[in-house]
Design an enzyme around this catalytic site. Structure first.
Site, short mmCIF file in Angstrom:
data_model
loop_
_atom_site.label_atom_id
_atom_site.label_comp_id
_atom_site.label_asym_id
_atom_site.label_seq_id
_atom_site.Cartn_x
_atom_site.Cartn_y
_atom_site.Cartn_z
N LYS A 123 -3.85 2.85 5.84
CA LYS A 123 -4.40 1.41 5.84
C LYS A 123 -2.80 0.65 6.99
CE LYS A 123 -5.95 0.11 2.75
NZ LYS A 123 -6.50 -0.30 1.63
N THR B 89 1.01 -1.10 -0.42
CA THR B 89 -0.09 -0.01 0.11
C THR B 89 0.43 1.23 -0.34
OG1 THR B 89 -1.50 1.02 1.08
CG2 THR B 89 -0.32 0.31 2.48
N LYS C 194 -12.95 0.35 16.83
CA LYS C 194 -13.08 0.01 15.26
C LYS C 194 -12.28 -0.81 15.03
CE LYS C 194 -11.71 1.28 11.22
NZ LYS C 194 -11.01 2.74 10.06
N ASP D 223 -15.45 5.90 6.66
CA ASP D 223 -15.61 5.64 7.53
C ASP D 223 -16.73 6.83 8.09
OD1 ASP D 223 -13.80 3.76 7.94
OD2 ASP D 223 -12.35 4.43 8.68
N ASP E 111 -7.48 -5.35 -0.29
CA ASP E 111 -8.47 -4.65 -0.83
C ASP E 111 -9.64 -5.15 -0.28
OD1 ASP E 111 -8.30 -3.67 -3.72
OD2 ASP E 111 -10.51 -4.83 -3.81
#
Length: 208
Positions: free
Chosen positions: A19, A14, A189, A169, A75
């Protein structure tokens, strides 16, 4: 039995800092050091797959081959019931600015607005149910790989709320909650997200 990862360095395929941070936090307890494809200067392959699994594997294999290290790719995306599952694998593409929308890059507020606009066109009683999906692909330089899938169901809120998430989000309210993913404490989360669901399956097989 799938090949086991073990501790050591792992390339996260990434260029997204958010992320990388989230994945790194999930793998830290297992002694895995995460490096990003961006920090290694690896190119981003074209995501030509039509499913999350295909695109995750494309990214993982490219990073593993280019770095010579085991690579992990994620992904993920949002599927909205009233939009026939869109944006789906094109979730990030919906955030890409067109030439007339400013400097190149991703504008997630714009992407959230596109989804909301399409829902509002269907009227006040539109089905706002949705789900986040995540597929993790783990690839070794010799070609072996493993796939793990996770999801979390929710509903779409408007306007966006919260500053602790990324992507969609701020408009995603998980089932059973009254706050968006971006309003949740990061630890909370991580415990309920689609990525956490997929990671739980990876951890059970790789480190269990």
């Amino acid at each position: 039995m799938t090949r086991r990862l073990g501790s050591g360095s792992l390339v996260i395929a990434t260029h997204n800092a958010g992320k990388l941070k989230e994945i790194g936090a999930l793998l830290e307890p297992y002694g895995v050091k995460c490096l990003s494809a961006g920090s290694l200067g690896l190119p981003e392959p074209a995501e030509i797959g039509t499913t999350f699994a295909q695109n995750a594997l494309i990214k993982a294999r490219a990073a593993a081959e280019a770095s010579g290290l085991v690579a992990l790719a994620d992904d993920s995306g949002l599927s909205v019931a009233a939009l026939d599952g869109r944006p789906g694998v094109y979730t990030a593409d919906w955030a890409e600015r067109q030439w007339f929308e400013g400097e190149p890059g991703r504008d997630w507020y714009m992407a959230m607005g596109k989804v909301e606009g399409m829902l509002q066109q269907q009227g006040a009683d539109v089905d706002r149910s949705c789900a986040f999906h995540c597929v993790l692909a783990l690839a070794w330089p010799d070609g072996e790989y493993a796939i793990y899938e996770g999801s979390v169901a929710g509903t779409l809120a408007w306007p966006p709320r919260g500053t602790m998430g990324f992507g969609y989000d701020p408009v995603f309210v998980p089932i059973g909650r009254d706050v968006t993913m971006a309003e949740l404490d990061p630890a909370e989360k991580h415990a309920i997200s689609h990525r956490a669901d997929a990671f739980a399956k990876l951890v059970a097989e790789q480190f269990g």
